[in-house]
Design an enzyme around this catalytic site. Structure first.
Site, PDB file in Angstrom:
ATOM      1  N   ASP A  47       0.833  -1.199   0.000  1.00  0.00           N
ATOM      2  CA  ASP A  47       0.000   0.000   0.000  1.00  0.00           C
ATOM      3  C   ASP A  47       0.871   1.253   0.000  1.00  0.00           C
ATOM      4  O   ASP A  47       0.607   2.219  -0.726  1.00  0.00           O
ATOM      5  CB  ASP A  47      -0.917  -0.020   1.225  1.00  0.00           C
ATOM      6  CG  ASP A  47      -1.742   1.241   1.352  1.00  0.00           C
ATOM      7  OD1 ASP A  47      -2.576   1.505   0.475  1.00  0.00           O
ATOM      8  OD2 ASP A  47      -1.544   1.983   2.343  1.00  0.00           O
ATOM      9  N   GLU A 119      -2.190  -5.252  -3.601  1.00  0.00           N
ATOM     10  CA  GLU A 119      -1.214  -4.527  -2.784  1.00  0.00           C
ATOM     11  C   GLU A 119      -0.165  -5.487  -2.231  1.00  0.00           C
ATOM     12  O   GLU A 119       1.032  -5.144  -2.184  1.00  0.00           O
ATOM     13  CB  GLU A 119      -1.932  -3.796  -1.658  1.00  0.00           C
ATOM     14  CG  GLU A 119      -2.781  -2.629  -2.137  1.00  0.00           C
ATOM     15  CD  GLU A 119      -3.498  -1.906  -1.030  1.00  0.00           C
ATOM     16  OE1 GLU A 119      -3.902  -0.740  -1.233  1.00  0.00           O
ATOM     17  OE2 GLU A 119      -3.683  -2.494   0.056  1.00  0.00           O
TER      18      GLU A 119
END
Length: 241
Positions: A47, A119
């Site tokens: 992320d 992610e």
């Protein structure tokens, strides 16, 4: 294992087998298999890399955009919807290790699971091949989305904007024709947006609301092909008709 090897080819990266398996291990599978590690730490890492890489790319590629517009574009392409769309195109869902409960409820197609796994794959790329390789992966994945008006409105309530646009152009009443198919635990919906009895867009989703939003976004591309309209401000030239 072949499916996961093919996934690496589609991603265009090298991730060692152990790290790849970790990146694809959902917590539901981990809990059913003795509490083995999940992909959540890699997701956390990915992320951050995703956000930095998109910010860097936007800053260098669009020197004339304001801070507000840069932030809007970044938010759109790192959204759950955008990442899940990328994952679906890559076939990520078929490769995720899921627990029984998630399997029977079509977890492989849930946007939240797909986005989180994307992610984690970015984080895994960083761990296996370094920051530059991870950054290049992010740019390959999201670069094309930065020119897509529909994606850039990923956080937009398309149904509201279509309602306003239809009213301003006096196009007629809006109606969403929604059809569901599949078993209750893995049901999908297709919505067709009709304005004044004319079909302008269609979309699919795991819920009626999601399908309607996608059909409204699809209709926006028909009604405003150059991207002008009311998203983020007053109606543009196309909306003045």
């Amino acid at each position: 294992m072949r499916a996961r090897e093919e996934l690496l080819k589609r991603l265009g990266v090298d991730i060692d087998a152990e790290t790849l398996r970790l990146a694809l291990t959902h917590r539901s599978y981990a809990y059913e298999n003795g509490g083995i590690p999940t992909n959540e730490r890699l997701e956390f890492l990915g992320d951050s890399i995703l956000g930095f890489s998109v910010t860097d790319h936007l800053f260098r590629t669009y020197p004339d955009l304001s801070e507000g517009e840069l932030a809007k574009r970044r938010a759109a392409v790192v959204s759950t919807r955008a990442l899940a769309g990328i994952a679906r195109r890559l076939g990520v869902g078929e490769c995720i290790y899921l627990g029984h409960g998630e399997k029977v409820t079509n977890g492989k197609n849930k946007s939240s699971i797909l986005a989180d796994t994307m992610e984690a794959l970015i984080g895994a790329t960083y761990m296996s091949s370094g920051l530059e390789e991870a950054r290049r992966l992010v740019v390959r994945l999201v670069g094309p989305l930065l020119e897509d008006a529909a994606v850039l409105g990923a956080g937009t309530d398309w149904k509201t904007h279509i309602q306003e646009l239809a009213a301003n152009r006096q196009l007629g009443n809006i109606h969403y024709a929604v059809v569901g198919e599949g078993p209750d635990h893995a049901r999908s919906y297709t919505a067709t947006l009709l304005i004044g009895g004319i079909a302008y867009g269609s979309g699919t989703g795991n819920s009626k609301k999601e399908a309607e939003q996608h059909s409204a976004a699809d209709a926006w591309k028909v009604l405003c092909p150059d991207g002008n309209g009311m998203v983020g401000g007053a109606e543009g030239a196309n909306g003045a008709a």
